[in-house]
Design a protein around this motif. Structure first.
Motif, PDB file in Angstrom:
ATOM      1  N   LYS A 168      39.269  52.401  41.340  1.00  0.00           N
ATOM      2  CA  LYS A 168      39.792  51.808  40.403  1.00  0.00           C
ATOM      3  C   LYS A 168      38.209  51.237  39.974  1.00  0.00           C
ATOM      4  O   LYS A 168      38.041  51.201  38.917  1.00  0.00           O
ATOM      5  N   SER A 169      38.255  49.955  40.801  1.00  0.00           N
ATOM      6  CA  SER A 169      36.853  48.621  41.099  1.00  0.00           C
ATOM      7  C   SER A 169      35.268  50.516  40.658  1.00  0.00           C
ATOM      8  O   SER A 169      34.779  49.391  39.608  1.00  0.00           O
ATOM      9  N   SER A 170      35.573  51.206  40.920  1.00  0.00           N
ATOM     10  CA  SER A 170      34.579  52.376  40.409  1.00  0.00           C
ATOM     11  C   SER A 170      34.435  52.593  38.660  1.00  0.00           C
ATOM     12  O   SER A 170      33.868  52.542  38.731  1.00  0.00           O
ATOM     13  N   THR A 179      33.958  49.932  37.224  1.00  0.00           N
ATOM     14  CA  THR A 179      31.857  49.979  36.541  1.00  0.00           C
ATOM     15  C   THR A 179      31.664  50.854  35.909  1.00  0.00           C
ATOM     16  O   THR A 179      31.307  50.206  34.638  1.00  0.00           O
ATOM     17  N   PRO A 192      32.794  45.164  39.618  1.00  0.00           N
ATOM     18  CA  PRO A 192      33.435  44.384  41.544  1.00  0.00           C
ATOM     19  C   PRO A 192      33.001  44.687  42.462  1.00  0.00           C
ATOM     20  O   PRO A 192      31.730  45.810  42.248  1.00  0.00           O
ATOM     21  N   GLU A 193      33.446  44.481  43.401  1.00  0.00           N
ATOM     22  CA  GLU A 193      33.087  44.543  44.817  1.00  0.00           C
ATOM     23  C   GLU A 193      33.233  45.689  44.868  1.00  0.00           C
ATOM     24  O   GLU A 193      34.675  46.304  44.721  1.00  0.00           O
ATOM     25  N   ILE A 194      32.733  47.459  45.475  1.00  0.00           N
ATOM     26  CA  ILE A 194      33.292  48.575  45.535  1.00  0.00           C
ATOM     27  C   ILE A 194      32.749  49.056  47.170  1.00  0.00           C
ATOM     28  O   ILE A 194      31.184  48.890  47.666  1.00  0.00           O
ATOM     29  N   THR A 202      39.244  46.924  48.865  1.00  0.00           N
ATOM     30  CA  THR A 202      37.537  45.967  48.483  1.00  0.00           C
ATOM     31  C   THR A 202      38.389  45.453  47.610  1.00  0.00           C
ATOM     32  O   THR A 202      37.471  43.975  47.514  1.00  0.00           O
ATOM     33  N   THR A 203      39.298  45.465  46.552  1.00  0.00           N
ATOM     34  CA  THR A 203      39.813  44.190  45.185  1.00  0.00           C
ATOM     35  C   THR A 203      40.172  43.572  45.804  1.00  0.00           C
ATOM     36  O   THR A 203      41.854  44.034  46.308  1.00  0.00           O
ATOM     37  N   GLU A 212      40.176  41.861  38.088  1.00  0.00           N
ATOM     38  CA  GLU A 212      39.062  42.076  37.946  1.00  0.00           C
ATOM     39  C   GLU A 212      38.893  42.210  36.194  1.00  0.00           C
ATOM     40  O   GLU A 212      39.408  43.005  36.419  1.00  0.00           O
ATOM     41  N   ASP A 244      41.413  45.856  37.131  1.00  0.00           N
ATOM     42  CA  ASP A 244      41.590  46.195  37.928  1.00  0.00           C
ATOM     43  C   ASP A 244      42.010  45.212  39.141  1.00  0.00           C
ATOM     44  O   ASP A 244      42.056  44.265  39.093  1.00  0.00           O
TER      45      ASP A 244
END
Length: 367
Positions: free
Chosen positions: A161-163, A166, A173-175, A181-182, A186, A202
């Protein structure tokens, strides 16, 4: 095997989406029995939504978390009507629900500038009350923050989801290649050629049992309520949280996500939903995707062997199913356009419903 480090747990613990504060309306002023005077009303406590404020910022700004309005002035010879006590305005983030300790909903503040009266001041003493004033309302209230976004990304940890956020927006977001990770929700913004913008949230990855607050699931699920549509993101190869938990295929992952949402709040089933099948760049991805599509087209043929607790009450119908790779960008442009089309479609339905309601009201007024 996936382990959640102590560093991540500390970071998670600092995330604040609920703040408890004390509010008290001012007491009314004394009346003047000999002259028939009336005391002033106590001041009120108001919450006022501000755009960029956070609950963490509030806690820093108001460490005592105590807000008391001024008392009304007593009636006196020079002023038989006492002055009203001073109101207190408390700046809060937009996008919050306000609930008392006993669960009473006082209201919501959804956008900057919204105001909510949370503690009314007491009446001033008068002839009706034998010139005795009343106390103001007193509450301990919870400011419950819920994100407001057009699209909510829903999926188990490490689904990508974070990728994806982005890739399709300006969020950063941190990946990393491990689950959880999340830690904080975000928000990202998707901008179209016609300058239309939509916000995408996210949400931290759910786990099985989130509806029962496992993994503090309620803190995650409540954010889903404030999104207009849901985007399920699943790993085409399936998912396993740890060596102690069972492996779930992509099909089973979708069923479990739908079940968690359904058990938390049935109304979530009414939200329009899309499905992004991620990691199509991996080996055997196309074969796994074809198998998933066959399962989704004939779900009853593949659910008979699954435990009943995994199966949602209603079959989840996706507006669109898009195979993507957040890593390479494959399918993301199509996904962006589908998100916009579904939002526009829902907006048109809302307008049509409003017009029909206005027409019905007009006809009733003519009868």
């Amino acid at each position: 095997m996936v382990w959640v480090s102590r560093v991540l747990l500390r970071k998670y613990g600092r995330f604040m989406d609920d703040l408890r504060i004390y509010v008290k309306g001012g007491a009314g002023g004394m009346g003047h029995p000999r002259l028939g005077g009336e005391g002033g009303h106590g001041g009120d406590v108001w919450l006022v939504a501000k755009g960029k404020l956070t609950l963490k910022g509030m806690k820093t700004q108001y460490p005592r978390k105590r807000f008391v309005a001024g008392s009304g002035a007593n009636s006196r010879i020079a002023a038989l009507k006492g002055a009203k006590g001073k109101d207190v305005e408390v700046n809060v983030p937009s996008g919050i629900s306000v609930v008392t300790d006993n669960g009473k909903m006082l209201g919501e503040l959804n956008k900057p500038g919204d105001r909510l009266l949370v503690a009314r001041g007491g009446f001033g003493g008068s002839l009706v009350t034998n010139f005795l004033p009343s106390k103001g309302q007193t509450y301990s209230i919870h400011l419950d923050l819920k994100l407001i976004a057009d699209v909510g990304l829903v999926g188990f940890p490490n689904a990508g989801k974070s990728s994806l956020l982005t890739r399709i927006s300006r969020a950063t977001p941190e990946i990393a290649d491990y689950a959880f990770t999340t830690i904080n929700p975000e928000l990202g913004t998707v901008t179209y050629a016609d300058h239309k913008q939509i916000t995408v949230a996210d949400l931290p990855g759910l786990i099985e049992g989130a509806h029962a607050n496992k993994g503090r699931g309620h803190k995650f699920l409540k954010h889903v309520e404030r999104t207009k549509e849901l985007l399920f993101v699943v790993d085409v190869s399936g998912f396993q949280l740890s060596a102690k938990t069972p492996f779930r295929t992509a099909f089973e992952t979708i069923l479990l996500l739908a079940k968690e949402l359904e058990l938390y709040k049935e109304e979530l089933r009414a939200k329009p939903a899309l499905l992004a099948v991620n990691k199509m760049d991996l080996p055997n991805a196309q074969r796994n995707f074809n198998e998933l599509m066959e399962q989704l087209q004939n779900p009853q043929d593949h659910m008979h062997s699954l435990p009943k607790e995994m199966i949602p009450a209603d079959t989840l119908i996706f507006k669109e199913i898009i195979p993507i790779s957040a890593h390479t960008g494959e399918g993301t442009e199509e996904l962006i356009m589908c998100l916009r089309e579904v939002l526009d479609e829902e907006a048109e339905k809302t307008i049509e419903q409003y017009q029909q309601e206005q027409l019905c009201a007009l006809r009733l007024s003519e009868i």
